[in-house]
Design a protein around this motif. Structure first.
Motif, PDB file in Angstrom:
ATOM      1  N   ALA A  73       1.909   8.024  12.880  1.00 20.79           N
ATOM      2  CA  ALA A  73       1.167   6.852  12.233  1.00 20.79           C
ATOM      3  C   ALA A  73       1.757   5.676  12.666  1.00 20.79           C
ATOM      4  O   ALA A  73       1.068   4.232  12.583  1.00 20.79           O
ATOM      5  CB  ALA A  73       1.681   6.918  10.727  1.00 20.79           C
ATOM      6  N   LEU A  78       5.374  10.408  10.662  1.00 24.70           N
ATOM      7  CA  LEU A  78       5.564   8.944  10.812  1.00 24.70           C
ATOM      8  C   LEU A  78       5.259   8.437  12.239  1.00 24.70           C
ATOM      9  O   LEU A  78       4.968   7.289  12.477  1.00 24.70           O
ATOM     10  CB  LEU A  78       7.057   8.581   9.995  1.00 24.70           C
ATOM     11  CG  LEU A  78       7.257   8.947   8.709  1.00 24.70           C
ATOM     12  CD1 LEU A  78       8.721   8.712   8.442  1.00 24.70           C
ATOM     13  CD2 LEU A  78       6.438   8.018   7.885  1.00 24.70           C
ATOM     14  N   ARG A 120       0.738  -1.080   0.217  1.00 24.53           N
ATOM     15  CA  ARG A 120       0.007   0.010  -0.150  1.00 24.53           C
ATOM     16  C   ARG A 120       0.974   1.228   0.005  1.00 24.53           C
ATOM     17  O   ARG A 120       1.737   1.493   0.679  1.00 24.53           O
ATOM     18  CB  ARG A 120      -0.781   0.066   1.108  1.00 24.53           C
ATOM     19  CG  ARG A 120      -1.826   0.970   1.308  1.00 24.53           C
ATOM     20  CD  ARG A 120      -2.904   0.746   2.258  1.00 24.53           C
ATOM     21  NE  ARG A 120      -2.564   0.650   3.541  1.00 24.53           N
ATOM     22  CZ  ARG A 120      -2.233   1.694   4.337  1.00 24.53           C
ATOM     23  NH1 ARG A 120      -2.699   2.772   4.349  1.00 24.53           N
ATOM     24  NH2 ARG A 120      -1.989   1.464   5.557  1.00 24.53           N
ATOM     25  N   CYS A 121       0.621   2.093  -1.024  1.00 19.74           N
ATOM     26  CA  CYS A 121       1.695   3.433  -1.367  1.00 19.74           C
ATOM     27  C   CYS A 121       1.173   4.561  -0.453  1.00 19.74           C
ATOM     28  O   CYS A 121      -0.076   4.709  -0.419  1.00 19.74           O
ATOM     29  CB  CYS A 121       1.785   3.410  -2.500  1.00 19.74           C
ATOM     30  SG  CYS A 121       2.740   2.104  -3.221  1.00 19.74           S
ATOM     31  N   LEU A 122       2.038   5.346  -0.128  1.00 18.03           N
ATOM     32  CA  LEU A 122       1.564   6.745   0.192  1.00 18.03           C
ATOM     33  C   LEU A 122       1.690   7.935  -1.135  1.00 18.03           C
ATOM     34  O   LEU A 122       1.809   7.176  -2.098  1.00 18.03           O
ATOM     35  CB  LEU A 122       2.889   7.448   1.277  1.00 18.03           C
ATOM     36  CG  LEU A 122       2.905   6.301   2.577  1.00 18.03           C
ATOM     37  CD1 LEU A 122       4.166   6.781   3.284  1.00 18.03           C
ATOM     38  CD2 LEU A 122       1.465   6.392   3.406  1.00 18.03           C
ATOM     39  N   SER A 123       1.417   9.047  -0.731  1.00 12.58           N
ATOM     40  CA  SER A 123       1.491   9.957  -1.865  1.00 12.58           C
ATOM     41  C   SER A 123       2.846  10.420  -2.401  1.00 12.58           C
ATOM     42  O   SER A 123       3.072  10.690  -3.431  1.00 12.58           O
ATOM     43  CB  SER A 123       0.865  11.084  -1.298  1.00 12.58           C
ATOM     44  OG  SER A 123       1.837  11.957  -0.386  1.00 12.58           O
ATOM     45  N   CYS A 167       7.427   4.041  -1.327  1.00 13.10           N
ATOM     46  CA  CYS A 167       6.121   4.712  -0.828  1.00 13.10           C
ATOM     47  C   CYS A 167       5.211   3.706  -0.159  1.00 13.10           C
ATOM     48  O   CYS A 167       4.149   4.124  -0.054  1.00 13.10           O
ATOM     49  CB  CYS A 167       5.626   5.091  -2.318  1.00 13.10           C
ATOM     50  SG  CYS A 167       5.025   3.722  -3.178  1.00 13.10           S
ATOM     51  N   ALA A 168       5.653   2.729   0.269  1.00 16.34           N
ATOM     52  CA  ALA A 168       4.907   1.836   1.077  1.00 16.34           C
ATOM     53  C   ALA A 168       4.501   2.605   2.476  1.00 16.34           C
ATOM     54  O   ALA A 168       5.637   3.141   2.919  1.00 16.34           O
ATOM     55  CB  ALA A 168       5.840   0.461   1.273  1.00 16.34           C
ATOM     56  N   ASP A 169       3.492   2.169   3.011  1.00 11.57           N
ATOM     57  CA  ASP A 169       3.115   2.731   4.330  1.00 11.57           C
ATOM     58  C   ASP A 169       4.280   2.167   5.423  1.00 11.57           C
ATOM     59  O   ASP A 169       4.824   1.295   5.432  1.00 11.57           O
ATOM     60  CB  ASP A 169       1.836   1.811   4.606  1.00 11.57           C
ATOM     61  CG  ASP A 169       1.151   2.565   6.138  1.00 11.57           C
ATOM     62  OD1 ASP A 169       1.765   2.065   7.117  1.00 11.57           O
ATOM     63  OD2 ASP A 169       0.605   3.479   5.784  1.00 11.57           O
ATOM     64  N   VAL A 170       4.499   3.153   6.289  1.00 11.21           N
ATOM     65  CA  VAL A 170       5.605   3.137   7.260  1.00 11.21           C
ATOM     66  C   VAL A 170       5.526   1.594   8.195  1.00 11.21           C
ATOM     67  O   VAL A 170       6.363   0.959   8.688  1.00 11.21           O
ATOM     68  CB  VAL A 170       5.949   4.350   8.251  1.00 11.21           C
ATOM     69  CG1 VAL A 170       4.545   4.287   9.024  1.00 11.21           C
ATOM     70  CG2 VAL A 170       7.073   4.079   8.886  1.00 11.21           C
ATOM     71  N   LYS A 171       4.309   1.375   8.387  1.00  9.41           N
ATOM     72  CA  LYS A 171       3.840   0.103   9.214  1.00  9.41           C
ATOM     73  C   LYS A 171       4.430  -1.138   8.407  1.00  9.41           C
ATOM     74  O   LYS A 171       4.589  -2.169   8.891  1.00  9.41           O
ATOM     75  CB  LYS A 171       2.426   0.076   9.516  1.00  9.41           C
ATOM     76  CG  LYS A 171       1.793   1.241  10.466  1.00  9.41           C
ATOM     77  CD  LYS A 171       0.286   0.859  10.799  1.00  9.41           C
ATOM     78  CE  LYS A 171      -0.029   2.058  11.669  1.00  9.41           C
ATOM     79  NZ  LYS A 171      -1.437   1.991  12.102  1.00  9.41           N
ATOM     80  N   GLU A 172       4.167  -1.351   6.927  1.00 11.45           N
ATOM     81  CA  GLU A 172       4.669  -2.448   6.243  1.00 11.45           C
ATOM     82  C   GLU A 172       6.399  -2.235   6.332  1.00 11.45           C
ATOM     83  O   GLU A 172       6.790  -3.189   6.291  1.00 11.45           O
ATOM     84  CB  GLU A 172       4.378  -1.940   4.869  1.00 11.45           C
ATOM     85  CG  GLU A 172       2.681  -2.346   4.639  1.00 11.45           C
ATOM     86  CD  GLU A 172       2.455  -2.240   3.006  1.00 11.45           C
ATOM     87  OE1 GLU A 172       2.963  -3.147   2.462  1.00 11.45           O
ATOM     88  OE2 GLU A 172       1.442  -1.293   2.928  1.00 11.45           O
TER      89      GLU A 172
END
Length: 345
Positions: A142, A139, A35-38, A80-85
Motif C-alpha cells: 500500500a 502495508l 478513511r478507515c480500513l476493514s 483503522c485509518a489508512d496507513v498512508k494517513e
C-alpha cells in the motif's frame, strides 16, 4: 493545528487524573474522520524526549486512534485509518507495525533458563508471525512509491540515534544479532512443517518452492535487562529462534524485513518498521536547523487560525515557519533573520 493544541491540553489534563500513560480515546469532534480500513491495526511510533504527549494527542485527533498509551520514547495506538494517513504524523520519529507488547522480564536466577524463557515469550505461536508477515507485506504494498526501505540500509548508528531509535530511560544499546554462522540452512530443515508463505498445493511441486523470507534482528536493551544480557547475545539468540521456528533465513546485509526488539524494565516490544526514512524526515525541508518534530510542536501551540499572519523575527532556517505553513495552509508566514546565510540554506 488548533485542534492539536486543544487536544494536547486535554491529554495533559487526563494524565494528571490517571496514574498510567494511557490517554482518553474519545475522538476529537473538530477533526475530519480518517478513511478507515476493514479492521483496526496496532502500531507504535518512537518519539523524542518530551514529545510523547504531542504524539498521543496527534494520533487521537488525526487518526481517531484508540488504546492510546505511551511510555518514555514510544506511543502505542490502534487505528483503522489508512496507513498512508498514519505516515502523515508530524510529531513521530519512526513508525512500526506492532507484533507484540509483553510485560517486562522480571524472572531472576539461572541465565540459561532466563534466555530460554525470553525465546519462548518472544517467538510464541507460529501463526501469529505468519499473520504479521502477511499484514506487513500488505502495508508495504500500500505504501509503494514512498521510497521505502524498512530495514534502513546504510544508516549509521549516530543517525539512528538522531532519529529517535535510542530514546528511553537508562542505558540503551542497539545492534544486529550476528546469527549467520549459527543458523542451519533452511534447505536442511525437517520436512513436514510448511514454510511461511507456502500453500499446500505448492509443497513438493517442482518449480513452485517459495522463496524463504530473509530477516535480521535489531535488539536493544535498557535497565536491568542490559546488565544481565548483552544486546548482541540477545539478538543472536532471538535470531536463531526465529530462524528455527519459522524457517526464515538470516541476511544481515539485504534482508526482506527487520525485526526490532526492545527489552526494558517497563515492557518487551517487538515491531516491524514500515519505512526506510523516519517520519521526521521532511521532503519539503532540505536543511533543518531545529528538529522538525519540535518545530511542528511549537507551531501547534501557537493556535494558528485561518488568515493569521505568522511572524518569526529570528527564524534562522525557517523550520518553524515551514512546519506552520505546511500544517495550516490558510495562513501567511513571514520570517526574517539578521544572518542572511541562514536564510539561504
Amino acid at each position: 493545528m488548533r485542534d492539536i493544541c486543544w487536544r494536547v491540553r486535554e491529554v495533559r489534563e487526563n494524565l494528571r487524573q490517571t496514574p498510567s500513560g494511557s490517554v482518553s480515546t474519545k475522538p476529537a469532534s473538530r477533526m475530519k474522520e480518517p478513511r478507515c480500513l476493514s479492521r483496526p491495526l496496532q502500531y507504535y511510533c518512537t518519539a523524542g524526549k518530551g514529545m510523547e504527549q504531542f504524539l498521543a494527542a496527534e494520533v487521537v485527533c488525526k487518526l481517531s486512534a484508540s488504546d492510546v498509551d505511551h511510555v518514555t520514547g514510544k506511543v502505542f495506538f490502534t487505528t483503522c485509518a489508512d496507513v498512508k494517513e498514519v505516515t502523515g504524523l508530524k510529531s513521530a520519529e519512526r513508525l512500526f507495525l506492532l507484533l507484540k507488547r509483553l510485560p517486562p522480564l522480571t524472572e531472576k536466577g539461572n541465565t540459561g533458563k532466563a534466555a530460554q524463557l525470553i525465546q519462548e515469550r518472544i517467538i510464541g505461536e507460529h501463526q501469529a508471525w505468519t499473520d504479521a508477515l502477511s499484514l506487513w507485506q500488505s502495508l508495504r504494498k500500500a505504501l509503494e512509491g514512498h521510497d521505502l526501505d524498512p530495514v534502513g540500509r546504510g544508516q549509521s548508528r549516530k543517525r539512528k540515534r538522531e532519529w529517535g531509535e535510542s530514546e528511553g530511560e537508562g542505558p540503551v544499546f542497539e545492534g544486529l544479532g550476528q546469527v549467520k554462522c549459527q543458523v542451519p540452512d533452511t534447505e536442511t530443515e525437517e520436512e513436514g512443517a510448511p514454510q511461511v508463505g507456502e500453500t499446500p498445493g505448492e509443497r513438493g511441486v517442482p518449480g513452485c518452492q517459495p522463496k524463504a523470507v530473509t530477516f535480521r534482528v535489531c535488539c536493544r536493551t535498557s535497565g536491568a535487562v542490559s546488565r544481565r544480557f548483552n544486546f548482541q547475545d540477545l539478538g543472536r539468540m532471538i535470531g536463531v529462534a526465529i530462524s528455527k521456528h519459522l524457517g526464515w533465513r538470516v541476511d544481515l546485509k539485504e534482508p526482506d524485513l527487520e525485526v526490532n526488539v526492545h527489552l526494558s524494565d517497563d515492557h518487551s516490544v517487538l515491531g516491524l518498521p514500515l519505512l526506510r526514512l523516519p517520519l521526521a524526515s521532511r521532503s519539503y525541508i532540505k536543511t533543518a536547523g531545529l528538529r522538525c518534530t519540535v518545530a511542528w510542536a511549537m507551531a501547534s501551540l501557537a493556535d494558528i487560525k485561518p488568515g493569521f499572519c505568522v511572524l518569526d523575527p529570528m527564524c534562522g532556517m525557517g523550520t518553524i515557519l515551514l512546519e506552520a505553513a505546511k500544517e495550516y495552509q490558510n495562513s501567511f508566514c513571514l520570517g526574517m533573520d539578521i544572518d542572511g546565510s541562514q536564510l539561504e540554506k
